[in-house]
Design an enzyme around this catalytic site. Structure first.
Site, PDB file in Angstrom:
ATOM      1  N   ASP A   1       0.850  -1.184   0.000  1.00 25.05           N
ATOM      2  CA  ASP A   1       0.000   0.000   0.000  1.00 25.05           C
ATOM      3  C   ASP A   1       0.893   1.244   0.000  1.00 25.05           C
ATOM      4  O   ASP A   1       2.091   1.168   0.309  1.00 25.05           O
ATOM      5  CB  ASP A   1      -0.899  -0.041   1.241  1.00 25.05           C
ATOM      6  CG  ASP A   1      -1.703   1.219   1.418  1.00 25.05           C
ATOM      7  OD1 ASP A   1      -2.316   1.685   0.440  1.00 25.05           O
ATOM      8  OD2 ASP A   1      -1.722   1.754   2.551  1.00 25.05           O
TER       9      ASP A   1
ATOM     10  N   ASP B   1      -0.268   5.176   0.922  1.00 22.00           N
ATOM     11  CA  ASP B   1      -0.510   6.116   2.021  1.00 22.00           C
ATOM     12  C   ASP B   1      -0.587   5.392   3.361  1.00 22.00           C
ATOM     13  O   ASP B   1      -1.350   4.435   3.526  1.00 22.00           O
ATOM     14  CB  ASP B   1      -1.821   6.868   1.795  1.00 22.00           C
ATOM     15  CG  ASP B   1      -1.748   7.817   0.610  1.00 22.00           C
ATOM     16  OD1 ASP B   1      -1.182   8.903   0.769  1.00 22.00           O
ATOM     17  OD2 ASP B   1      -2.248   7.451  -0.475  1.00 22.00           O
TER      18      ASP B   1
ATOM     19  N   ASP C   1      -2.043  -0.633   5.953  1.00 17.90           N
ATOM     20  CA  ASP C   1      -2.258  -0.039   7.272  1.00 17.90           C
ATOM     21  C   ASP C   1      -3.717   0.242   7.593  1.00 17.90           C
ATOM     22  O   ASP C   1      -4.047   0.596   8.722  1.00 17.90           O
ATOM     23  CB  ASP C   1      -1.500   1.288   7.367  1.00 17.90           C
ATOM     24  CG  ASP C   1      -2.159   2.381   6.528  1.00 17.90           C
ATOM     25  OD1 ASP C   1      -2.287   2.186   5.300  1.00 17.90           O
ATOM     26  OD2 ASP C   1      -2.559   3.408   7.093  1.00 17.90           O
TER      27      ASP C   1
END
Length: 247
Positions: free
Chosen positions: A27, A29, A205
């Site tokens: 991922d 961001d 996240d």
């Protein structure tokens, strides 16, 4: 070509042991880079793009960035020729030198975008992140408008539930085309060389990454939450550098 590397275990759970013949899905961001108040304000460490290029070579090409961001935004922040999936899998570019694959998703009615813009204008600090087949209302700088954003987008989805999904993210609500997800991106890449037959590891996240993690596990791989396995994007970048070095 250098010998293909074995990924070291994550620093917070060393008992997992190293992973050989891995395919790595990352991922953007909050994972590769720290979360910023605004999507356009993220800071990409100078060493990150060349690190990803080097790591991709060490993995025999089996590394992809899988993000909710549009491909154009990923290319802007990560100007490195590696496989990328944007818009939660709605845009996929397995070959960094070929045009992206764009499934046929429904277009967002212009009046929906206009209504989102009107709502955001009433809440200083909020903003709309536009995408090809949807959009995001970010309210990190206007935390009091989260419920209003959810209600607006939920109402849109109720009008056409076969075409759109409502997706919750960190201080954001997103209108996403139905059938697109980070899981679909993982599945699509795992059917292609050099990902096919490898052990996938998806690192993210946020709740939007859980689908990608589950997809990786379905191939006998791993789905890792950043907080649990690394703690911070900086520690993850250090781990990636360790992996790229082959130590």
């Amino acid at each position: 070509m250098p010998d293909l590397i074995t990924l070291p275990p994550p620093p917070r759970v060393p008992g997992l042991g190293p992973i050989a013949d891995a395919a790595l899905f990352l991922d953007f961001d909050g994972t590769l880079v720290e979360i910023a108040p605004r999507p356009d304000a993220v800071v990409v460490p100078e060493q990150l793009p060349p690190l990803l290029h080097r790591l991709t070579e060490r993995l025999g090409g089996a590394l992809a960035v899988v993000s909710g961001r549009a491909l154009a935004a990923l290319d802007h922040f990560l100007p490195v020729p590696i496989p990328k999936a944007g818009d939660h899998g709605a845009s996929l570019r397995p070959d960094p030198f070929a045009p992206p694959l764009l499934p046929d998703f429904a277009d967002v009615p212009p009046e929906w975008r206009a209504a989102a813009g009107t709502l955001v204008a009433q809440h200083p600090g909020a903003l709309v992140e536009d995408k090809a087949h949807g959009f995001v209302i970010h309210y990190r700088l206007a935390p009091g408008m989260g419920e209003a954003a959810r209600e607006l987008l939920a109402g849109f989805v109720a009008q056409n539930p076969q075409a759109f999904d409502l997706l919750e993210a960190r201080m954001a609500w997103e209108l996403r085309p139905h059938g697109a997800s980070k899981a679909t991106a993982v599945h699509a890449l795992m059917t292609r060389a050099p990902f096919t037959g490898r052990t996938p590891v998806f690192i993210g996240d946020d709740v939007t990454d859980e689908e990608g993690m589950e997809a990786a596990r379905s191939y006998g791989g791993q789905g890792w939450r950043l907080d649990d396995m690394f703690g911070t994007p900086q520690v993850l970048r250090e781990w990636l550098a360790e992996a790229a070095s082959g130590r």
